[in-house]
Scaffold this active site. Structure first.
Site, PDB file in Angstrom:
ATOM      1  CG  ASN A 124      -1.556   1.472   1.189  1.00 53.71           C
ATOM      2  OD1 ASN A 124      -1.513   1.882   0.626  1.00 53.71           O
ATOM      3  ND2 ASN A 124      -2.742   1.415   2.312  1.00 53.71           N
ATOM      4  CE  LYS A 133       0.045   3.113   4.433  1.00 57.25           C
ATOM      5  NZ  LYS A 133      -0.095   3.750   6.094  1.00 57.25           N
ATOM      6  CG  HIS A 166      -5.660   1.508   5.864  1.00 56.43           C
ATOM      7  ND1 HIS A 166      -5.609   2.624   6.097  1.00 56.43           N
ATOM      8  CD2 HIS A 166      -4.925   0.514   5.113  1.00 56.43           C
ATOM      9  CE1 HIS A 166      -4.254   1.975   6.791  1.00 56.43           C
ATOM     10  NE2 HIS A 166      -3.761   1.188   5.893  1.00 56.43           N
ATOM     11  CD  GLU A 177      -2.950   5.608   6.834  1.00 56.07           C
ATOM     12  OE1 GLU A 177      -3.184   5.475   5.823  1.00 56.07           O
ATOM     13  OE2 GLU A 177      -2.126   4.692   6.876  1.00 56.07           O
ATOM     14  CD  GLU A 215      -3.378  -2.905   7.467  1.00 56.04           C
ATOM     15  OE1 GLU A 215      -2.341  -3.282   6.657  1.00 56.04           O
ATOM     16  OE2 GLU A 215      -4.007  -1.694   7.363  1.00 56.04           O
ATOM     17  N   GLY A 230       2.820   1.730  10.634  1.00 53.97           N
ATOM     18  CA  GLY A 230       3.034   3.629  10.386  1.00 53.97           C
ATOM     19  C   GLY A 230       4.078   3.561  11.927  1.00 53.97           C
ATOM     20  CB  SER A 242       5.828  -1.548  12.088  1.00 53.01           C
ATOM     21  OG  SER A 242       4.666   0.039  12.083  1.00 53.01           O
TER      22      SER A 242
END
Ligand code: PGA
Length: 253
Positions: free
Chosen positions: A9, A11, A93, A95, A165, A171, A211
């Site tokens: 991904n 992003k 996701h 985000e 996730e 991240g 991560s």
């Protein structure tokens, strides 16, 4: 049988030339088997180009509209993605949930659009740090799976991949331990079994994301219910990403 999958991904990263360079470096045919499905989720504007030049990789979209075609300025529909040969889409996701207010009802419209347009879905679920610390994480994941199941018929599960996730690991450099990941993935598998049947649930690929990198990939992929990874930061580095793919290729369970 369920598939092994590595998905990158990207992003909202990379200029046009950087994206070309990275794609060329990872898509060289130097993977010795096709056992692992390899997918890249680039920003929308690069999708068409990579579909035309791809060798081993499949291409997915990081997002799709909850609407069908029409007067929705700035949106990109599932039918447009399908018409250019896009095969996968990311939905749910954290985000998108957090920064773009994607509620469960929006996500279910997106799932519907994706399935109607023959896109395979990588559906992301995960708990916050606070939910992990207060031991609410299994409840949270079950709620997210319950919501998802409302949009799916038993047959639709063939086109669904679940990515676990944990939000606190995305991240941040913090990775869930293999024990934590296997515990959650086993719960997800059991929950899918309750929602469908053991054969259907056994065929859904479960990915870990958060991560994941070349140093921790092996122990994560060795977990019995981990079928691959959804990789963010490390997918922006060709050496790291290729190494993660090769790690999954050489993991036998
Ligand atoms: P990360 O991102 O690998 O950078 O933690 C994973 C993701 O957001 O899919």
């Amino acid at each position: 049988m369920r598939k092994k999958i590595i998905a990158g991904n990207w992003k909202m990263n990379l200029s046009s030339s950087e994206a070309d360079e990275l794609f060329k470096a990872i898509d060289d045919p130097h993977y010795d088997n096709n056992e692992v499905i390899k997918i890249i989720f680039p920003p929308h504007i690069y999708i068409d180009r990579f579909i035309k030049k791809r060798k081993e990789f499949k291409i997915g979209a990081q997002n799709l509209s909850s609407y069908n075609n029409g007067a929705y300025t700035g949106e990109i529909s599932g039918s447009m993605l399908h018409s250019i040969g896009c095969e996968y889409v990311l939905i749910g996701h954290s985000e998108r949930r957090l920064y773009f207010d994607e509620t469960e009802s929006i996500l279910s419209l997106k799932v519907k659009q994706a399935l109607e347009n023959k896109l395979k879905i990588i559906f992301c679920i995960g708990e916050t740090k606070q939910e992990r610390e207060s031991n609410q994480f299994i409840n949270k994941l079950q709620l997210q799976l319950n919501q998802l199941s409302k949009s799916l018929s038993p047959k639709d599960y063939e086109n669904i991949v679940i990515a676990y996730e944990p939000i606190w690991a995305i991240g941040t450099g913090l990775t869930a331990t293999p024990n934590q990941v296997e515990e959650v993935h086993a719960h997800i598998r059991k929950k899918l079994e309750d929602l469908t049947d053991s054969k259907t649930a056994g065929n859904v690929s479960l990915l870990y994301g958060g991560s994941c990198n070349p140093s921790n990939a092996k122990t994560l992929f060795e977990c019995p219910n981990v079928d691959g990874g959804l990789i963010g930061g490390a997918s922006l580095n060709a050496v790291d990403f290729s190494s993660i793919i090769k790690t999954l290729q050489s993991t036998h369970k």
